[in-house]
Design a protein around this motif. Structure first.
Motif, mmCIF file in Angstrom:
data_model
loop_
_atom_site.group_PDB
_atom_site.id
_atom_site.type_symbol
_atom_site.label_atom_id
_atom_site.label_comp_id
_atom_site.label_asym_id
_atom_site.label_seq_id
_atom_site.Cartn_x
_atom_site.Cartn_y
_atom_site.Cartn_z
ATOM 1 N N GLY A 49 -6.061 9.998 1.088
ATOM 2 C CA GLY A 49 -5.275 10.372 -0.091
ATOM 3 C C GLY A 49 -4.240 9.318 -0.429
ATOM 4 N N TRP A 50 -3.520 8.825 0.572
ATOM 5 C CA TRP A 50 -2.435 7.865 0.347
ATOM 6 C C TRP A 50 -2.930 6.574 -0.305
ATOM 7 N N TYR A 51 -4.086 6.091 0.140
ATOM 8 C CA TYR A 51 -4.587 4.819 -0.382
ATOM 9 C C TYR A 51 -5.492 5.022 -1.591
ATOM 10 N N ASN A 52 -5.451 6.234 -2.107
ATOM 11 C CA ASN A 52 -6.133 6.557 -3.349
ATOM 12 C C ASN A 52 -7.651 6.384 -3.294
ATOM 13 N N VAL A 95 4.269 6.458 -1.521
ATOM 14 C CA VAL A 95 4.115 7.317 -0.341
ATOM 15 C C VAL A 95 5.157 6.989 0.724
ATOM 16 N N GLY A 96 5.727 5.792 0.666
ATOM 17 C CA GLY A 96 6.808 5.418 1.586
ATOM 18 C C GLY A 96 8.096 5.253 0.796
ATOM 19 N N GLY A 154 -6.824 -7.240 4.407
ATOM 20 C CA GLY A 154 -5.420 -7.654 4.431
ATOM 21 C C GLY A 154 -4.468 -6.619 3.879
ATOM 22 N N LYS A 155 -5.009 -5.548 3.305
ATOM 23 C CA LYS A 155 -4.145 -4.533 2.710
ATOM 24 C C LYS A 155 -3.979 -3.318 3.614
ATOM 25 N N MET A 157 0.824 -1.204 0.000
ATOM 26 C CA MET A 157 0.000 0.000 0.000
ATOM 27 C C MET A 157 0.861 1.259 0.000
ATOM 28 N N CYS A 158 2.102 1.182 0.508
ATOM 29 C CA CYS A 158 2.940 2.381 0.616
ATOM 30 C C CYS A 158 4.290 2.281 -0.087
#
Lengths: 326, 180
Positions: B70-73, A264-265, B120-121, A251-252
């Motif tokens: 925002g980060w995870y869209n 993002v990371g 799980g994400k 995810m990052c």
């Protein structure tokens, strides 16, 4: 003793300049220090002299002639004020002069590195004339010795400031505004830098390292960084790769050559080649990596990396995989 | 007297919760179960008790949720709450329910026509932060927990909080000639 006191761990001192830019800053520091030291010694000497003379006069039973003391006092105040003004003007002049000599960027096309400040780590991208030559790393800047390097500075969230005292002065990284800073490392070595503008909870643990090495070694490193991550071959590592790609990591984080492509990371394509993790907080060892993945909030409370509750065998496989990312 | 002091204590406790930054918190071990997404059900009407979102009153968690949005869209489909490819989250229409456990399940399970499953994400704790933020978009959690900063798209011009439907302010009124 003074130098030792000001020096942090691992080559982080204004007083040990390793390049032309830092040398100018160091000279300015010495001018200010020497002047201040002379003024201090003279002032203390005058005070001691005056106190002694007054005491002697008192012992001799002399009376102070007030009509004579008044103009002497006026003269002393005038000279004192004038000297202070001259010294302050000298400081101002030296400061402006050093500022002017620091700012021009060398005409020769320097190595350009884009540094982006994040809460709380540094994204480092090496610009190249061709897109395939471009690569991204984090918290570690490799530079060839004896060549000017141009840093193009940006910030993602809040204002940060980059400061590698052995190589250059500070420069702020401002969101939405591109700044630049150049330096040159004249001796090979490892230089520590850190964020010099309070940027939130973990500002203190936002460090970076500059690795200055000979041109050939630098090129070898850059060629390695340009490659995508190598495929996991042994079963434990490929299981770790699966944990990475199916879990929360993707995810990052990004790993070139896999489907993980989030930015993002920090980019983890060559994680194992770096000296530290978590922006200079921990050494890049298997144990530190495990602690960081499982409970980052104990190491850097408030950091944007979430805790990851993994099964022991999954964590073990993940660590094995991450350590193959040379 | 006892009641009044209890009220004062309660408000103090709430005020503390608003500012608390709980970095090392154990996420709820079980995810909400027996959650109904529709009011239509066979047999007699039974209203299941709602689970309170752990971060509904926590301003820090709401802004963390905003960052993760925002980060995870999430904004890729829902924009900043205004909706796009996905439904808007600022209005009062909820296809799959507006209670914390409904939103939690929507994120974890995914929903037809495009909402992917994030099971799980995203760590549980962060899902609850997202829930708190999504609920703040339509003013479903306490006023105190909602951000007072205009970081994002607003419900109406001149708004100072993420949403404040009680006091709609129109800073710009089109001239009468332009009105239909």
């Amino acid at each position: 003793m003074l130098q030792g006191g000001l020096r942090g761990a691992l080559n982080q001192s204004v007083l040990e300049a390793s390049g032309p830019q830092a040398a100018k800053v160091e000279r300015l520091w010495w001018i200010a220090f020497t002047t201040a030291a002379i003024v201090y010694v003279l002032t203390m000497g005058a005070l001691w002299f005056a106190a002694r003379r007054a005491r002697r006069r008192e012992l001799r039973g002399e009376l102070l002639d007030e009509t004579a003391a008044e103009p002497r006092m006026t003269r002393a105040v005038t000279w004192g004020t004038a000297a202070t003004l001259v010294i302050l003007l000298l400081f101002l002049g030296a400061d402006l002069l050093v500022g002017r000599t620091l700012s021009p960027i060398p005409k020769k096309q320097p190595l350009t590195i884009e540094v982006t400040g994040h809460q709380w780590w540094w994204e480092v991208a090496y610009a190249d004339t061709s897109p395939h030559g471009r690569f991204t790393t984090a918290n570690e800047i490799h530079v060839p010795v004896g060549e000017p390097v141009l840093l193009v500075l940006e910030a993602q969230d809040v204002i940060h400031s980059i400061w590698v005292p052995n190589l250059a002065g500070k420069k702020d990284l401002i969101p939405g505004y591109t700044q630049s800073l150049w330096f040159q490392a004249d001796t090979a070595g490892l230089y520590r830098g850190q964020c010099a503008e309070f940027c939130g909870l973990q500002h203190a643990k936002m460090a970076l390292q500059v690795v200055a090495e000979p041109r050939t070694k630098y090129e070898e490193w850059a060629a390695g960084q340009q490659k995508p991550a190598q495929n996991a071959t042994d079963p434990v590592a490929s299981r770790g790769r699966e944990v990475f790609l199916t879990g929360t990591c993707v995810m990052c984080h990004a790993i070139e050559g896999t489907s993980a492509g989030s930015h993002v990371g920090p980019d983890l394509t060559h994680l194992a080649s770096r000296r530290t993790i978590a922006a200079g907080t921990l050494p890049n060892t298997r144990g530190a990596l495990a602690g960081w993945i499982v409970d980052p909030q104990r190491i850097k409370p408030g950091v944007h990396m979430p805790p990851n509750q993994l099964k022991p065998q999954d964590l073990d496989a993940l660590l094995t995989y991450l350590q193959t990312l040379k | 007297m006892v009641g009044a002091s209890a009220l004062v204590l309660l408000s103090l406790a709430n005020a503390c919760d608003r500012e608390q930054r709980r970095f090392r918190e154990n996420p709820p071990s079980t995810s909400p179960s027996n959650v109904r997404v529709s009011a239509l059900q066979p047999g007699t009407m039974v209203d299941t008790a709602h689970v309170a979102g752990p971060y509904d009153n926590n301003a820090w968690a709401v802004t963390e949720g905003q960052r993760l949005f925002g980060w995870y869209n999430c904004s890729g489909c829902h924009a900043n709450g205004g909706g796009g490819m996905g439904p808007p989250l600022m209005d009062d229409k909820w296809i799959y329910g507006s209670s914390p456990e409904n939103i939690y399940n929507t994120i974890v399970q995914g929903r037809p026509n495009g909402m992917p499953s994030f099971a799980g994400k995203i760590p549980t704790q962060q899902i609850w932060m997202l829930v708190a933020y999504v609920r703040s978009l339509s003013a479903l959690n306490t006023t105190g927990a909602r951000s007072s900063r205009q970081d994002h798209m607003m419900m109406y011009p001149g708004s100072t909080s993420l949403q404040d439907p009680a006091k709609p302010v129109q800073s710009f009124k089109p001239p009468a000639s332009e009105m239909p």
